[in-house]
Each structure stands twice: as structure tokens, then as C-alpha cells.
Design an enzyme around this catalytic site. Structure first.
Site, PDB file in Angstrom:
ATOM      1  N   SER A 124      -8.513   5.849   3.484  1.00  0.00           N
ATOM      2  CA  SER A 124      -8.563   4.847   4.551  1.00  0.00           C
ATOM      3  C   SER A 124      -9.947   4.241   4.675  1.00  0.00           C
ATOM      4  O   SER A 124     -10.117   3.242   5.358  1.00  0.00           O
ATOM      5  CB  SER A 124      -8.119   5.438   5.889  1.00  0.00           C
ATOM      6  N   HIS A 145      -2.733   2.107   0.792  1.00  0.00           N
ATOM      7  CA  HIS A 145      -3.089   2.677   2.092  1.00  0.00           C
ATOM      8  C   HIS A 145      -1.912   2.617   3.061  1.00  0.00           C
ATOM      9  O   HIS A 145      -1.605   1.562   3.616  1.00  0.00           O
ATOM     10  CB  HIS A 145      -4.308   1.917   2.659  1.00  0.00           C
ATOM     11  N   ASN A 195      -8.744  -1.777   9.584  1.00  0.00           N
ATOM     12  CA  ASN A 195      -9.828  -1.024  10.220  1.00  0.00           C
ATOM     13  C   ASN A 195     -11.100  -1.843  10.369  1.00  0.00           C
ATOM     14  O   ASN A 195     -12.025  -1.440  11.072  1.00  0.00           O
ATOM     15  CB  ASN A 195     -10.119   0.269   9.445  1.00  0.00           C
TER      16      ASN A 195
HETATM   17  N1  NAD Z   1      -4.035  11.128   8.786  1.00  0.00           N
HETATM   18  C1  NAD Z   1      -3.994   9.809   8.900  1.00  0.00           C
HETATM   19  O1  NAD Z   1      -3.705   9.251   9.964  1.00  0.00           O
HETATM   20  C2  NAD Z   1      -4.295   8.961   7.690  1.00  0.00           C
HETATM   21  C3  NAD Z   1      -3.842   7.628   7.667  1.00  0.00           C
HETATM   22  C4  NAD Z   1      -4.063   6.853   6.526  1.00  0.00           C
HETATM   23  C5  NAD Z   1      -4.749   7.392   5.453  1.00  0.00           C
HETATM   24  N2  NAD Z   1      -5.204   8.691   5.511  1.00  0.00           N
HETATM   25  C6  NAD Z   1      -5.900   9.213   4.323  1.00  0.00           C
HETATM   26  O2  NAD Z   1      -4.978  10.034   3.602  1.00  0.00           O
HETATM   27  C7  NAD Z   1      -5.676  11.123   2.981  1.00  0.00           C
HETATM   28  C8  NAD Z   1      -5.075  12.429   3.450  1.00  0.00           C
HETATM   29  O3  NAD Z   1      -5.150  12.508   4.843  1.00  0.00           O
HETATM   30  P1  NAD Z   1      -4.291  13.603   5.646  1.00  0.00           P
HETATM   31  O4  NAD Z   1      -4.502  13.307   7.085  1.00  0.00           O
HETATM   32  O5  NAD Z   1      -2.905  13.660   5.115  1.00  0.00           O
HETATM   33  O6  NAD Z   1      -5.072  14.943   5.240  1.00  0.00           O
HETATM   34  P2  NAD Z   1      -4.651  16.437   5.500  1.00  0.00           P
HETATM   35  O7  NAD Z   1      -5.895  17.188   5.752  1.00  0.00           O
HETATM   36  O8  NAD Z   1      -3.530  16.549   6.470  1.00  0.00           O
HETATM   37  O9  NAD Z   1      -4.075  16.897   4.065  1.00  0.00           O
HETATM   38  C9  NAD Z   1      -4.840  16.976   2.904  1.00  0.00           C
HETATM   39  C10 NAD Z   1      -4.137  17.917   1.921  1.00  0.00           C
HETATM   40  O10 NAD Z   1      -4.769  17.813   0.662  1.00  0.00           O
HETATM   41  C11 NAD Z   1      -4.878  19.117   0.082  1.00  0.00           C
HETATM   42  N3  NAD Z   1      -5.983  19.054  -0.873  1.00  0.00           N
HETATM   43  C12 NAD Z   1      -7.310  18.969  -0.615  1.00  0.00           C
HETATM   44  N4  NAD Z   1      -8.015  18.840  -1.757  1.00  0.00           N
HETATM   45  C13 NAD Z   1      -7.100  18.849  -2.776  1.00  0.00           C
HETATM   46  C14 NAD Z   1      -7.190  18.749  -4.195  1.00  0.00           C
HETATM   47  N5  NAD Z   1      -8.355  18.600  -4.805  1.00  0.00           N
HETATM   48  N6  NAD Z   1      -6.054  18.806  -4.900  1.00  0.00           N
HETATM   49  C15 NAD Z   1      -4.858  18.936  -4.294  1.00  0.00           C
HETATM   50  N7  NAD Z   1      -4.704  19.040  -2.951  1.00  0.00           N
HETATM   51  C16 NAD Z   1      -5.812  19.000  -2.207  1.00  0.00           C
HETATM   52  C17 NAD Z   1      -5.096  20.027   1.263  1.00  0.00           C
HETATM   53  O11 NAD Z   1      -4.710  21.354   0.951  1.00  0.00           O
HETATM   54  C18 NAD Z   1      -4.198  19.393   2.321  1.00  0.00           C
HETATM   55  O12 NAD Z   1      -2.896  19.924   2.289  1.00  0.00           O
HETATM   56  C19 NAD Z   1      -7.152  10.936   3.337  1.00  0.00           C
HETATM   57  O13 NAD Z   1      -7.777  10.218   2.317  1.00  0.00           O
HETATM   58  C20 NAD Z   1      -7.091  10.099   4.622  1.00  0.00           C
HETATM   59  O14 NAD Z   1      -8.238   9.334   4.820  1.00  0.00           O
HETATM   60  C21 NAD Z   1      -4.972   9.485   6.588  1.00  0.00           C
END
Ligand code: NAD
Length: 512
Positions: A124, A145, A195
Site C-alpha cells: 500500500s 493494490h 492514499n
Molecule cells: N491490512 C490492510 O488493510 C491492507 C490493505 C491494503 C494493502 N495492505 C498490504 O498488504 C500486505 C499484507 O498486509 P496484511 O495486513 O494482510 O498483513 P498481515 O500481517 O495480516 O499478514 C502478513 C502475512 O505474511 C506472512 N509473511 C511474512 N513474511 C513472509 C514471507 N517472507 N513469506 C511468506 N509469508 C510471509 C506472515 O506470516 C503473515 O501471515 C502489506 O504489504 C500491506 O501494506 C494491507
């Protein structure tokens, strides 16, 4: 030459967190064989179990059939290790928001997958160009995204890095349309579309609070009632999390080399420092009870003072025709500004002026914008020091005749809603100036990514571009701050409209 038909792509979703599991749900529902990989395999299994429960609820509600669920689930598998991803066509990563983690992941995948495999990142805030750097075939890296929750939110920003070919973005756009999403194309710049353009919605609210213009709950009420927003900035940031919203602002600010328009707010930093993060800590701007209920602002009862005053209308009020219908007034003749004169009080539709600084000799009340004066329940007003209590009571009685509540705030150029709207429009114009996205995609991004009632360009058409420009010019003249400088794109847009109008009138003269 890479070919990018992704319609039958085998997909790997990496990271089974909030976003990853939602993206996997979308992929299997839309017919793709999908493999889910997480460093923590047990977590991936738990999330898949949770997904089965989600599906069961959807079946109960009749949104999906049992057979569809069975077919979808048969397409999903969990990887035992990263080598299991060797034969996928499209990788969508949703791992932690860290450049070095995402880069290392794609570097490792580049040695496992075919050269044709597309690497999409759900980042993001990180530059897609930076993620692609150092990866063999960086042209296969693209941003995809999704918004949270991914299965529900319609918008997907497709982010083109410096080396990403347009054809790849178009292929992902086609795929997202099949997934019934609203895809928008954007360049890899900080905050992408949503954003970045949304920043003034928060920044101007926090500034008004810092300058003691109004209270947080009154401000939320004003933006919902007058702006048509589903939530006000204070309750929305409480929901997002003050810490999360603050860190997005901070990262956009830093990524733009400390551009003053994106400067974070001390008001919000205080909340973050205090651990008042919003709903999740039961305290942010609002207090939340165990069921997350909180009390919102309600306007005072309507004035019961009988209205007795002479009314005179000046200007054509062309920006607010519904106000005239509602008040059953005849519009006035051409005048440099829109004024309803109530005895010796000038009620003016704000154009970014200060009641105190710009009107020294006449009693003046400035009125904020309302998105729909035909249905308005309240107006936001400010006044200069010449207005006394009985003048304010007269203005309240004037509006009470039409069942419209008055909310007084301190003198604040462009008040609350007009100011927010013109700054969102200005931000959209800067994005257009920099070629980030089309006007249509910018409007769609804001409507479907943050549920704004209209896109910035739709507001600009409603208010008139020249009116928006004049409002910004007045704000800039008063504050002398870079953040209120009108975008060159807006100035050029207005100049073009004016020169086309002049051209038309020449044609008319020629015909006459
Ligand atoms: N949460 C939101 O509202 C949102 C919205 C849009 C985009 N994003 C983006 O999406 C991505 C994930 O966000 P999230 O909130 O789902 O995160 P999260 O913390 O809920 O999940 C991340 C997952 O990735 C796994 N992980 C970490 N490193 C890893 C690797 N090297 N290989 C495999 N698995 C790995 C972790 O075990 C975890 O299960 C980020 O880049 C975030 O910026 C998040």
C-alpha cells in the site's frame, strides 16, 4: 516478448494475513487454481479453516451455493514450501510491508518460477519501482493494490512501476474486471491514487481542530451532513486506527521529500502518543463502550423566533440553484459575489475569504457549501465581529423557516466542507498534472476506495472549476502557505474553459 493473458492463470498468494486470505478467496471463486504460501504454514491452515466458515455463512445467506463453495475450495491448496510455487503464472504477494522482505521474496521466486511468471505486489505504500529493482526481469513486477476487506471492496489500484509495460497493467485490468472489481491504473508514486488524494480530508480536519475552529464531533457532523461523506474524518480515523492513519500520512510526507501539503498533524500525534488509537483502544477522538457505541453531535433545536426582516438577493447563485428553490427566492442580478441580504447583514456563500479579514465595514456571515441544499438539514456559518447576538439570532430564524439548523464555527476561510472539497480537488489536479492517472480513474478510486459520495472531478463540475480556483486563490492569499497554492492543472483547466467560451462568443458575434 512476454505475453500477459492471465485469464486462466494459476495463482500463488503469498502471505495468509488479512489481505492474503481475502485475495485467495477472490481467486478461487473466480475459477483459478490457487496455492497459498505463508512462512507460518500453521497460520495458513488456520486462515483456510476460517475461510471455510466464511463460505458457510455466505451459503446460509444465499449469496453462493454449496456446489460453488465445493468447487472453489477444490481449487485451493497450501504450499509446504516456496518450491511448490514453481509452476504458477501469477504471484500476488501480501506479506509484511517491508521493502527488503518483498524484494528478497521476489528474488527467491525469480530463481524458482518461469521467466514468464508475473509478480504482483499488494503493497500500500512501497514504490513498485523499488521492489522491482534488483530482480531479474523487473518488467514483470506490478502493483495490485486491493483494499480491505479484499472480497468486498470494489477498488483495485494497478500500479505501473518504471519498467512495467502498459500491456501487463492492461492484462491485470482485464482480469480484475472478470473478478467484478473496479480497476484503476496509476503510476508508482507515493500513496498511489487513494492514499495520496485523501490526505486533505484528514489534514484539514485536524487543522480546524488545532485552530480551535470547532469540536471533533461537530466537525464530523458537518462533513457528513454538508459534504455527504459516510463518516467524518475523526470517526473514520478512529476506525482505521489513529496510529495506522498517522503512519500512512508520515510515509507519504517523507516519500514526497517533506512536501508541506502532506505534513502530519500534532493533534493526531498527541492521540497516537497517548495510545488513544480509536476503536481498538476504546478511546480516540470518541469514547467507545463495549459494543463500540459512541455519542455523536446533534444540532440544537430550531430557532422559534419569528423571522422578520427585509430580504434582498444579489448575484445569480448559479453554484447553488437548489438553495434558491428550497428558499423560494428569486435569484438576483449579476454581482461580483452571491449575497442574501437579511436587513443589514450580508449572507455570502464562501469563496475562501475570511469573515474577519475581508469584511471590515459590513455585518457579514459566510456560508459553507452543502452537497444538496434541497435536502439540507443544517448549514455551517461563520461571521465577522460586527455581527451581534441579535444578528446571529436573525440569521438562525431565517434558516429555521426552512427547517435548516445553523452551526456556527469560528472564522475559518472556506469553512469546513468547501475547504475540504476544494483541497481534494486540488490534490486530484496535482495528480493529473503529474500524469498519475486519468480523471475518470481518479474519481473511481476515491468513490470505491474510500467511499466518497463523489469523485473530486465530479465535485469540480458541480461547483465550477473557476469557483474552486478562486476559493483556493483566496485561501492562498490569506495563509501565504504553499499547501493552498492552486495546481497549475486547475489554472490551465479554467483558462482553457475561458478561452473556449471566448471563442464561442466570437462565433456568436460572427453569426449575428
Ligand atoms: N491490512 C490492510 O488493510 C491492507 C490493505 C491494503 C494493502 N495492505 C498490504 O498488504 C500486505 C499484507 O498486509 P496484511 O495486513 O494482510 O498483513 P498481515 O500481517 O495480516 O499478514 C502478513 C502475512 O505474511 C506472512 N509473511 C511474512 N513474511 C513472509 C514471507 N517472507 N513469506 C511468506 N509469508 C510471509 C506472515 O506470516 C503473515 O501471515 C502489506 O504489504 C500491506 O501494506 C494491507
Amino acid at each position: 516478448m512476454m505475453s500477459f493473458d492471465l485469464s486462466h492463470a494459476k495463482i500463488a498468494v503469498i502471505g495468509s494475513g488479512t489481505m492474503g486470505i481475502g485475495i485467495a478467496q477472490l481467486a478461487i471463486i473466480n475459477g483459478h487454481a490457487t496455492i497459498l504460501y505463508d512462512l507460518d504454514r500453521e497460520k495458513a491452515q488456520q486462515e483456510v479453516d476460517g475461510l471455510h466458515q466464511t463460505f458457510a455463512k455466505l451459503v446460509e445467506k444465499g449469496r453462493i451455493t454449496h456446489e460453488q463453495v465445493q468447487q472453489a475450495c477444490s481449487r485451493l491448496s497450501i504450499a509446504n514450501g516456496i518450491d511448490d510455487l514453481a509452476d504458477v503464472d501469477l504471484v500476488i504477494e501480501a506479506v509484511v510491508e517491508k521493502l527488503e522482505v518483498k524484494q528478497a521474496l521476489f528474488q527467491q521466486l525469480a530463481s524458482i518460477c518461469s521467466e514468464q511468471t508475473v509478480f504482483a505486489t499488494n503493497t500500500s505504500s512501497i514504490s513498485v519501482t523499488a521492489i522491482a529493482a534488483g530482480i531479474p526481469q523487473p518488467e514483470r513486477v506490478v502493483g495490485l493494490h486491493f483494499f480491505n476487506p479484499a472480497p468486498v471492496m470494489k477498488l483495485v489500484e494497478i500500479v505501473q512501476g518504471l519498467k512495467t509495460p502498459v500491456a501487463l497493467c492492461q492484462a491485470l485490468k482485464a482480469l480484475m474486471l472478470v473478478w467484478k472489481k473496479i480497476p484503476v491504473l496509476t503510476k508508482s508514486t507515493p500513496g498511489f491514487i487513494v492514499n495520496r488524494i485523501a490526505r486533505p480530508f484528514y489534514a484539514e480536519a485536524f487543522r480546524a481542530l488545532q485552530e480551535q475552529v470547532t469540536s471533533y464531533d461537530q466537525l464530523d457532523y458537518a462533513l457528513k451532513q454538508c459534504g455527504g461523506f459516510a463518516m467524518g474524518p475523526c470517526e473514520l480515523t478512529d476506525l482505521i486506527g489513529q496510529d495506522v492513519n498517522f503512519s500512512v500520512t508520515q510515509s507519504v510526507y517523507e516519500a514526497f521529500f517533506y512536501e508541506p501539503r502532506y505534513r502530519p498533524s500534532l493533534v493526531q500525534k498527541e492521540l497516537v502518543d497517548a495510545g488513544a488509537w480509536g476503536r481498538k483502544s476504546k478511546q480516540g477522538f470518541y469514547h467507545y463502550d463495549a459494543r463500540n457505541q459512541y455519542s455523536t453531535f446533534q444540532p440544537q433545536a430550531l430557532s422559534t423566533t419569528p423571522f422578520q426582516a427585509q430580504i434582498q438577493v444579489k448575484g445569480t447563485w448559479s453554484q447553488l440553484p437548489e438553495l434558491f428553490t428550497r428558499l423560494a427566492l428569486n435569484s438576483g442580478t449579476e454581482h461580483e459575489q452571491n449575497i442574501i441580504q437579511i436587513d443589514d447583514i450580508d449572507l455570502r456563500f464562501s469563496q475562501g475569504e475570511s469573515a474577519h479579514l475581508n469584511y471590515l465595514s459590513r455585518k457579514t456571515v459566510l456560508m459553507d457549501w452543502h452537497h444538496d441544499f434541497a435536502q439540507a438539514q443544517a448549514v455551517v456559518l461563520s461571521h465577522n465581529p460586527l455581527c451581534q447576538a441579535d444578528d446571529l439570532a436573525k440569521v438562525e430564524a431565517f434558516f429555521a423557516q426552512y427547517q435548516i439548523h445553523v452551526i456556527w464555527i469560528k472564522d475559518h476561510p472556506a469553512l469546513l466542507t468547501l475547504r475540504t472539497i476544494v483541497l481534494l480537488i486540488n490534490e486530484a489536479c496535482e495528480a493529473s498534472l503529474h500524469g498519475i492517472a486519468t480523471m475518470e480513474d481518479i474519481d473511481n478510486a476515491m468513490r470505491y476506495g474510500v467511499n466518497y459520495p463523489k469523485g473530486p472531478y465530479q465535485w469540480m463540475m458541480q461547483l465550477g472549476a473557476a469557483y474552486v480556483l478562486q476559493t483556493l486563490n483566496n485561501l492562498y492569499a490569506i495563509y501565504g502557505e504553499e499547501k493552498y497554492r492552486a495546481s497549475l492543472y486547475l489554472k490551465q483547466y479554467v483558462a482553457k474553459q475561458q478561452s473556449l467560451a471566448l471563442d464561442d462568443s466570437k462565433d456568436l458575434t460572427a453569426c449575428a
